[in-house]
Scaffold this motif. Sequence first.
Motif, PDB file in Angstrom:
ATOM      1  N   GLU A  27       0.856  -1.189   0.000  1.00 36.40           N
ATOM      2  CA  GLU A  27       0.000   0.000   0.000  1.00 36.40           C
ATOM      3  C   GLU A  27       0.889   1.234   0.000  1.00 36.40           C
ATOM      4  OE1 GLU A  27      -2.855   1.826  -0.824  1.00 36.40           O
ATOM      5  OE2 GLU A  27      -3.696  -0.037   0.002  1.00 36.40           O
ATOM      6  N   THR A  32      -2.632  12.552   1.433  1.00 38.18           N
ATOM      7  CA  THR A  32      -4.056  12.471   1.771  1.00 38.18           C
ATOM      8  C   THR A  32      -4.202  12.024   3.217  1.00 38.18           C
ATOM      9  OG1 THR A  32      -4.596  11.815  -0.507  1.00 38.18           O
ATOM     10  CG2 THR A  32      -6.271  11.411   1.188  1.00 38.18           C
ATOM     11  N   THR A  34      -5.201  10.143   6.279  1.00 40.70           N
ATOM     12  CA  THR A  34      -5.737   8.781   6.250  1.00 40.70           C
ATOM     13  C   THR A  34      -5.949   8.249   7.659  1.00 40.70           C
ATOM     14  OG1 THR A  34      -4.624   8.326   4.145  1.00 40.70           O
ATOM     15  CG2 THR A  34      -5.288   6.422   5.461  1.00 40.70           C
ATOM     16  N   ARG A 207      -9.752   9.620   3.812  1.00 39.42           N
ATOM     17  CA  ARG A 207      -9.444   8.269   3.362  1.00 39.42           C
ATOM     18  C   ARG A 207      -9.344   7.342   4.575  1.00 39.42           C
ATOM     19  NH1 ARG A 207      -3.627   5.955   1.336  1.00 39.42           N
ATOM     20  NH2 ARG A 207      -4.312   4.003   0.392  1.00 39.42           N
ATOM     21  N   SER A 218      -8.074  -0.173   1.112  1.00 40.09           N
ATOM     22  CA  SER A 218      -8.293   1.264   1.116  1.00 40.09           C
ATOM     23  C   SER A 218      -9.712   1.589   0.680  1.00 40.09           C
ATOM     24  CB  SER A 218      -7.298   1.950   0.167  1.00 40.09           C
ATOM     25  OG  SER A 218      -7.538   3.343   0.127  1.00 40.09           O
ATOM     26  N   TYR A 219     -10.350   2.493   1.452  1.00 41.51           N
ATOM     27  CA  TYR A 219     -11.697   2.961   1.123  1.00 41.51           C
ATOM     28  C   TYR A 219     -11.588   4.432   0.724  1.00 41.51           C
ATOM     29  CZ  TYR A 219     -13.558  -1.286   3.231  1.00 41.51           C
ATOM     30  OH  TYR A 219     -13.853  -2.604   3.520  1.00 41.51           O
ATOM     31  N   GLY A 220     -12.133   4.786  -0.400  1.00 38.96           N
ATOM     32  CA  GLY A 220     -11.998   6.146  -0.921  1.00 38.96           C
ATOM     33  C   GLY A 220     -12.994   7.111  -0.330  1.00 38.96           C
ATOM     34  N   GLY A 221     -12.978   7.276   0.975  1.00 38.75           N
ATOM     35  CA  GLY A 221     -13.902   8.207   1.617  1.00 38.75           C
ATOM     36  C   GLY A 221     -13.667   8.234   3.109  1.00 38.75           C
ATOM     37  N   ASN A 222     -14.412   9.094   3.822  1.00 40.24           N
ATOM     38  CA  ASN A 222     -14.237   9.222   5.258  1.00 40.24           C
ATOM     39  C   ASN A 222     -14.969   8.092   5.996  1.00 40.24           C
ATOM     40  OD1 ASN A 222     -16.935   9.860   5.131  1.00 40.24           O
ATOM     41  ND2 ASN A 222     -16.707  11.961   5.836  1.00 40.24           N
ATOM     42  N   TYR A 226     -16.942   4.714   4.707  1.00 45.02           N
ATOM     43  CA  TYR A 226     -16.417   3.405   5.109  1.00 45.02           C
ATOM     44  C   TYR A 226     -17.502   2.573   5.797  1.00 45.02           C
ATOM     45  CZ  TYR A 226     -14.145   0.192   8.403  1.00 45.02           C
ATOM     46  OH  TYR A 226     -13.813  -0.900   9.158  1.00 45.02           O
TER      47      TYR A 226
END
Length: 536
Positions: A27, A32, A34, A207, A218-222, A226
């Motif tokens: 990863e 960003t 995270t 993230r 990894s999730y593309g959001g807060n 998630y």
Amino acid sequence: MTKTFISLDRVSYTLPHGRLLFSELTETFDTTPTGLVGRNGMGKTLLARLMAGEIAPSTGRCMSTGEVRYLSQRVTQEASGTLADLAGVGTTLAALARIEAGSPHPDDFDALGDRWDIRQTLQRELEHSGLAHLDATAPAATLSGGQAMRVALIGVLLSRADFLILDEPSNHLDGPSREALIEQLTHWPKGLLVVSHDRQLLAHLPRIVELSPLGLRSYGGNYSFYAEQKASEQAAAQTNLEHHQKDKKRAERALNQQQERQERRQARGNRQRRDANQAKILLDRQKARSELSVGRLARQQAETHSQHLSAIQQAREQLAEDANIALHDIAVQPAKRMIAELTDITLSYVAGKLNLSLQGQQRLGIVGSNGSGKSTLLKLLAGQLLPQTGESRIHVKSAYLDQHLAQLDKTQSAIEQLKAANRAAPVSLLRTRLVHLGLTAEKISVACAKLSGGEQLKVALACALYADPPAQLLLLDEPSNHLDLPSLQALESMLRGYPGALVVVSHDQDFLRHLALTDYLRATSDGWVLEPATNR
């Protein structure tokens, strides 16, 4: 300009006793902001330390650009150190003081660099963090846990690191301090990784990365994004599990029917061989073919059974451990009368006197800054303290769970302590209750010292809720500290199902909002304020 990042390339880590903690993690973390989440015991802290360069992976590589600073969730306060030392600027301030006193030594100028305003900068950050009353020369050992964490956070934020890794930074922080931390991190311009279970904090990180037995995802959001994704995944996993369970039953029925047909054919063949006037060699061939068919069917059954069991196991691995936690009916008869009365009570740091009456099914959240007397108030309600002024009257049996779960005997097992709390119930029933709270048969029988914080909390709750008689008033002091997100959600579900009166001290507003509270009691500088939960 060099791009800031930390990169994991097929990283694995094996504990000293040989257990593989995680493997083949690949990863990249850039600028960003995270949040790193995952179950307790998955290795989040070790992964954070590995990314900070404090430990090396067993296999694979961890690469980074620039300086990486790591802040542990356990801040060490040296007995001889000062607040400035804890903030990491003690040497710089000492060099500045010597230069101001006339020192021409080059080492002092090297230590100071261009940070001529470090004294004013530190004071400004202390004020911003609600610590304006503290001085840079104050002994670090005199700071509370929350104050020490805030000073350490100031230190990493004042550093010139290219990447910050913070491990549970909001633990022990009160509401205003959490909000100040969120604001500070929101304006941090460089790389940031936060290990946390604080949903309020995670909601401000764009993230989320989850560490699980399946690796890093990894999730593309807060956190909200998630949580929605996880809920969808769990629903799909449950459907998938039920589908494989039904497939297994259908396959077993079909194979049983096939076996019955084969047995009937074999029995018919045996009768025909007995009655037929055929050569023995032909009869033996028929028998051999029949036995071969039976063997083939048995192998097919075993293979099919193994395939379905494997599919079911894989489907179960996708489900969260606490997905099916159940709190059974509790034999609490909610008191219809007054259960507790506090009259003209005074507590430290809160002006005025407290007058409080608790009814049978009242659910009260106590909030306020650190040191305002919230824990003392719980001890008064638990009967562990007598008021210095005023009067306290408790009319029902209560159960008090402090932050350290001191009421648990860490040398005894869960089942031993639950048996002591309820001698009338069969041991098999008590074991079932513990299993349904998410404790495995193995963990039920080991000393509580070997259990995680979340597991110990479940044991303490079981001893309070399934006691004979059970507590009609449940008093909890920061029960969400150190719990991972699934355990936190399970605890919320358990407490919503409690039919007695509930009083909870917590700084976690998201946790309190999920408890179906009826009222809040706020400790303010002007006194105690009681208000309906709908006003918050």
